[in-house]
Write a protein that holds these residues in place. Structure first.
Motif, PDB file in Angstrom:
ATOM      1  N   SER A 285       0.835  -1.210   0.000  1.00  8.34           N
ATOM      2  CA  SER A 285       0.000   0.000   0.000  1.00  8.34           C
ATOM      3  C   SER A 285       0.865   1.254   0.000  1.00  8.34           C
ATOM      4  O   SER A 285       0.572   2.219  -0.709  1.00  8.34           O
ATOM      5  CB  SER A 285      -0.924   0.008   1.218  1.00  8.34           C
ATOM      6  OG  SER A 285      -1.784  -1.099   1.212  1.00  8.34           O
TER       7      SER A 285
ATOM      8  N   VAL B 167      -5.445   3.150   0.284  1.00  7.32           N
ATOM      9  CA  VAL B 167      -5.008   2.064  -0.593  1.00  7.32           C
ATOM     10  C   VAL B 167      -5.039   0.733   0.145  1.00  7.32           C
ATOM     11  O   VAL B 167      -5.467  -0.291  -0.389  1.00  7.32           O
ATOM     12  CB  VAL B 167      -3.592   2.344  -1.138  1.00  7.32           C
ATOM     13  CG1 VAL B 167      -3.086   1.163  -1.964  1.00  7.32           C
ATOM     14  CG2 VAL B 167      -3.585   3.617  -1.983  1.00  7.32           C
ATOM     15  N   PHE B 168      -4.602   0.742   1.400  1.00  2.14           N
ATOM     16  CA  PHE B 168      -4.618  -0.475   2.216  1.00  2.14           C
ATOM     17  C   PHE B 168      -6.039  -1.013   2.363  1.00  2.14           C
ATOM     18  O   PHE B 168      -6.286  -2.213   2.219  1.00  2.14           O
ATOM     19  CB  PHE B 168      -4.012  -0.184   3.587  1.00  2.14           C
ATOM     20  CG  PHE B 168      -4.034  -1.354   4.524  1.00  2.14           C
ATOM     21  CD1 PHE B 168      -3.087  -2.363   4.432  1.00  2.14           C
ATOM     22  CD2 PHE B 168      -5.021  -1.452   5.502  1.00  2.14           C
ATOM     23  CE1 PHE B 168      -3.112  -3.450   5.300  1.00  2.14           C
ATOM     24  CE2 PHE B 168      -5.052  -2.536   6.376  1.00  2.14           C
ATOM     25  CZ  PHE B 168      -4.097  -3.531   6.273  1.00  2.14           C
TER      26      PHE B 168
END
Length: 212
Positions: A28, A68-69
């Motif tokens: 990420s 993003v994670f």
């Protein structure tokens, strides 16, 4: 009566979920840095061309490592864990679907007390699972489960369940039980043994066939 719901399940012999979380954190961060760098590079290029372009902070926050994670975790939980190669790495077989069940309740000497048929519905994601067995007289739902890879027989699914009789089944009572299911490598056939406690005190075996 406890309302059935999807629950977490343990994976024995596979990659620890905590490790997967750490790997996703690293990925990420890399993806986020790449996206931010690419976006700012485009903005700089636009400005050199005489365009008045600004990037709102909200856009940069959407490209942050945390966002993003979260997106990667969602993709993994819903889809990626079933993809070829990834499923082999994680060692989590995709059991989701409907299975036809043929069961036998046994006497203590191993002879058949009676035969019964049912339908098993398995709902599964990377970290959640639910096993629902319905017969003509009752239904059961899993409450806890674990999956293990067997190098010879395929996969072993162990789960605890609660069984509740249908309305009008006065001779049956709610009870707890457990089952040990051995699933073939091709994920189409399975054999199982089950044990009921409490007011039932019965045991038997099952054969599952994946409905195509």
């Amino acid at each position: 009566m406890v309302t059935p719901q999807d629950h977490e399940y343990a994976v024995m012999g596979g990659v620890e979920r905590a490790k997967i979380g750490r790997y996703l954190s690293i990925v990420s961060s890399v993806i986020s840095a790449g996206l931010v760098f690419s976006l700012l590079s485009v903005v700089d290029l636009a400005k050199t061309s005489g365009l008045n372009v600004n990037v709102p902070p909200a856009v940069l926050s959407l490209l942050g490592a945390g966002m993003v994670f979260g997106g990667l975790c969602w993709i993994l939980s819903k889809y990626a864990w079933k993809w070829p190669l990834i499923d082999r790495l994680l060692k989590v077989p995709n059991l989701a679907g409907i299975w036809d069940c043929q069961g036998e309740s046994l006497h203590l000497d191993g002879t058949v007390a009676y035969q019964w048929n049912g339908e098993v519905t398995i709902v599964q994601s990377w970290d959640k699972l639910r096993i629902r067995l319905k017969t003509a007289h009752s239904g059961s739902s899993s409450m806890a489960a674990a999956l293990a890879t067997d190098s010879v027989d395929g996969y072993v699914l162990l789960y605890q369940y609660r069984n509740d009789p249908k309305v009008g089944e006065s001779t049956l009572a709610s009870h707890m039980g457990c089952a040990v299911v051995t699933i073939a490598n091709d994920l189409t056939l399975a054999t199982a043994e089950y044990f009921n406690g409490g007011s039932r005190g019965t045991f038997g075996k099952m054969n599952w066939t994946k409905r195509l």
